[in-house]
Design a protein around this motif. Structure first.
Motif, short mmCIF file in Angstrom:
data_model
loop_
_atom_site.label_atom_id
_atom_site.label_comp_id
_atom_site.label_asym_id
_atom_site.label_seq_id
_atom_site.Cartn_x
_atom_site.Cartn_y
_atom_site.Cartn_z
N TYR A 23 2.18 12.21 -10.18
CA TYR A 23 0.98 12.03 -9.35
C TYR A 23 0.92 10.62 -8.79
O TYR A 23 0.59 10.42 -7.61
CB TYR A 23 -0.27 12.31 -10.18
N HIS A 24 1.23 9.61 -9.60
CA HIS A 24 1.12 8.24 -9.13
C HIS A 24 2.24 7.89 -8.15
O HIS A 24 2.04 7.05 -7.26
CB HIS A 24 1.12 7.27 -10.33
N ILE A 25 3.40 8.52 -8.29
CA ILE A 25 4.44 8.35 -7.27
C ILE A 25 3.98 8.93 -5.94
O ILE A 25 4.14 8.32 -4.87
CB ILE A 25 5.76 9.00 -7.73
N TRP A 26 3.38 10.11 -5.99
CA TRP A 26 2.83 10.73 -4.78
C TRP A 26 1.71 9.88 -4.20
O TRP A 26 1.62 9.71 -2.98
CB TRP A 26 2.32 12.13 -5.11
N LEU A 27 0.85 9.32 -5.05
CA LEU A 27 -0.25 8.48 -4.58
C LEU A 27 0.28 7.22 -3.92
O LEU A 27 -0.25 6.78 -2.88
CB LEU A 27 -1.17 8.13 -5.76
N TRP A 28 1.32 6.62 -4.51
CA TRP A 28 1.91 5.42 -3.91
C TRP A 28 2.47 5.73 -2.53
O TRP A 28 2.27 4.97 -1.57
CB TRP A 28 3.01 4.89 -4.83
N HIS A 29 3.18 6.86 -2.41
CA HIS A 29 3.74 7.24 -1.12
C HIS A 29 2.64 7.51 -0.10
O HIS A 29 2.74 7.10 1.07
CB HIS A 29 4.62 8.48 -1.29
N LYS A 30 1.58 8.19 -0.50
CA LYS A 30 0.48 8.49 0.41
C LYS A 30 -0.25 7.23 0.82
O LYS A 30 -0.69 7.09 1.97
CB LYS A 30 -0.49 9.47 -0.26
N THR A 31 -0.38 6.26 -0.10
CA THR A 31 -1.03 5.00 0.23
C THR A 31 -0.22 4.22 1.25
O THR A 31 -0.78 3.56 2.14
CB THR A 31 -1.23 4.16 -1.04
N ARG A 32 1.12 4.30 1.13
CA ARG A 32 1.97 3.60 2.08
C ARG A 32 2.00 4.28 3.45
O ARG A 32 2.01 3.62 4.48
CB ARG A 32 3.40 3.51 1.53
N SER A 33 2.03 5.62 3.45
CA SER A 33 2.15 6.36 4.71
C SER A 33 0.80 6.60 5.39
O SER A 33 0.69 6.55 6.61
CB SER A 33 2.86 7.69 4.47
N PRO A 35 -2.61 4.99 4.56
CA PRO A 35 -3.45 4.10 3.72
C PRO A 35 -4.93 4.41 3.75
O PRO A 35 -5.62 4.25 2.74
CB PRO A 35 -3.15 2.70 4.28
N PHE A 36 -5.44 4.87 4.89
CA PHE A 36 -6.88 5.11 4.99
C PHE A 36 -7.29 6.46 4.42
O PHE A 36 -8.46 6.84 4.48
CB PHE A 36 -7.35 5.00 6.44
N SER A 37 -6.34 7.20 3.87
CA SER A 37 -6.66 8.46 3.21
C SER A 37 -6.87 8.28 1.71
O SER A 37 -7.23 9.23 1.02
CB SER A 37 -5.56 9.49 3.44
N SER A 39 -8.50 5.58 -1.46
CA SER A 39 -9.40 4.45 -1.73
C SER A 39 -8.61 3.18 -2.01
O SER A 39 -9.06 2.07 -1.69
CB SER A 39 -10.30 4.79 -2.93
N ILE A 40 -7.41 3.31 -2.60
CA ILE A 40 -6.59 2.13 -2.88
C ILE A 40 -6.15 1.48 -1.57
O ILE A 40 -6.18 0.25 -1.43
CB ILE A 40 -5.36 2.53 -3.73
N GLY A 41 -5.73 2.28 -0.59
CA GLY A 41 -5.32 1.72 0.69
C GLY A 41 -6.46 1.07 1.44
O GLY A 41 -6.29 0.00 2.04
N ILE A 42 -7.63 1.69 1.41
CA ILE A 42 -8.80 1.11 2.09
C ILE A 42 -9.20 -0.21 1.44
O ILE A 42 -9.48 -1.21 2.12
CB ILE A 42 -9.96 2.11 2.06
N ASN A 43 -9.21 -0.24 0.11
CA ASN A 43 -9.58 -1.47 -0.59
C ASN A 43 -8.55 -2.58 -0.35
O ASN A 43 -8.92 -3.76 -0.18
CB ASN A 43 -9.69 -1.20 -2.10
N ALA A 44 -7.27 -2.22 -0.32
CA ALA A 44 -6.24 -3.22 -0.05
C ALA A 44 -6.39 -3.81 1.34
O ALA A 44 -6.22 -5.01 1.54
CB ALA A 44 -4.85 -2.58 -0.23
N LEU A 212 -11.10 10.56 -7.34
CA LEU A 212 -11.43 9.15 -7.18
C LEU A 212 -10.54 8.46 -6.15
O LEU A 212 -10.98 7.53 -5.47
CB LEU A 212 -11.31 8.43 -8.52
N ASP A 213 -9.30 8.91 -6.04
CA ASP A 213 -8.32 8.21 -5.20
C ASP A 213 -8.30 8.70 -3.76
O ASP A 213 -8.05 7.91 -2.84
CB ASP A 213 -6.91 8.36 -5.79
N ILE A 214 -8.52 9.98 -3.55
CA ILE A 214 -8.36 10.56 -2.22
C ILE A 214 -9.70 10.57 -1.50
O ILE A 214 -10.72 11.02 -2.05
CB ILE A 214 -7.78 11.99 -2.30
N VAL A 215 -9.70 10.08 -0.27
CA VAL A 215 -10.91 10.04 0.55
C VAL A 215 -10.99 11.33 1.35
O VAL A 215 -10.03 11.74 2.00
CB VAL A 215 -10.88 8.83 1.51
#
Length: 233
Positions: A23-33, A35-37, A39-44, A212-215
């Motif tokens: 899940y966290h590998i998928w979340l990292w990839h989604k945050t990089r590709s 970011p605005f989808s 919460s981690i990408g938006i906060n960064a 919590l992570d996905i907007v």
């Protein structure tokens, strides 16, 4: 006979770990590709604007900066203290000569031998120590930022906004990693009572993380449009 005793531990516990890691590998990839989808990408992205905004009028906003960084440091300190206290307690249990009673042997599935009990506590100890390590480094970077952000720009030319943003990113990223490592230990606490609970708790944690992570799409429409930059972390 050993396989019949431990097979649930050997299947369900690693499966729960793999689901969390996947899940966290998928979340990292989604945050990089996208970011605005997340919460981690938006906060960064927001943190990249926070430092230059504070520096523009630091004399009036120094109290706001100090309070914001203090809140981050207090959060990391709380998690670091909790992790090291749990590690100390687990270390005391492991080193104790007192025989740990096997809980509910006739009800809970999985292995209850001395090796399996020791493996459970050593695994928990290792995870909490890694969480403590990440939070300690986070505190170090945030303390460094709290000193440098109020340094006059004309006195120390090397303290640029980009450098301060980099320090803030390191501190907050380590804080996030430490929190996720700490949360991954929660299912393992239930391993004391059997591997089935570990698997079920891991599934529940993934559902919580996802929400919590996905907007959501409706939430993204209501947010302020920041920019099209996509380089984060």
């Amino acid at each position: 006979m050993e396989w019949k005793t431990y097979y649930l531990d050997m299947i369900l516990v690693p499966l729960g770990f793999l689901m969390t890691i996947g899940y966290h590998i998928w979340l990292w990839h989604k945050t990089r590709s996208e970011p605005f989808s997340t919460s981690i990408g938006i906060n960064a992205h927001a943190r990249r604007f926070w430092v230059p905004t504070m520096l523009k009028d630091i004399e009036k906003k120094n109290i706001l900066v100090a309070q914001s960084l203090r809140n981050l440091i207090m959060g990391s300190t709380l998690m670091a203290t909790t992790s090291i206290l749990l590690s100390a307690g687990l270390a005391a249990i492991i080193s104790s000569t007192y025989t740990i009673k096997k809980p509910l042997d006739d009800v809970i599935y999985g292995g209850h031998g001395e090796f399996m009990v020791a493996l459970k506590y050593v695994t928990l100890l290792t995870i909490f120590l890694f969480s403590f390590f990440c939070h300690s480094l986070s505190i170090r970077f945030l303390n460094q930022l709290s000193l440098l952000i109020c340094t006059p720009q004309d006195v120390m030319s090397m303290v640029t906004p980009d450098y301060l943003v980099e320090i803030l990113e390191r501190g907050t990223t380590l804080n996030t990693i430490g929190n996720r490592i700490f949360y991954s230990a929660l299912p393992l606490l239930l391993w004391i009572f059997g591997p089935v609970l570990v698997f079920l708790c891991s599934l529940a944690m993934l559902i919580v993380f996802y929400n919590l992570d996905i907007v959501s799409e409706s939430g993204k429409k209501e947010k302020i449009v920041l920019s099209d930059e996509s380089n984060y972390v």
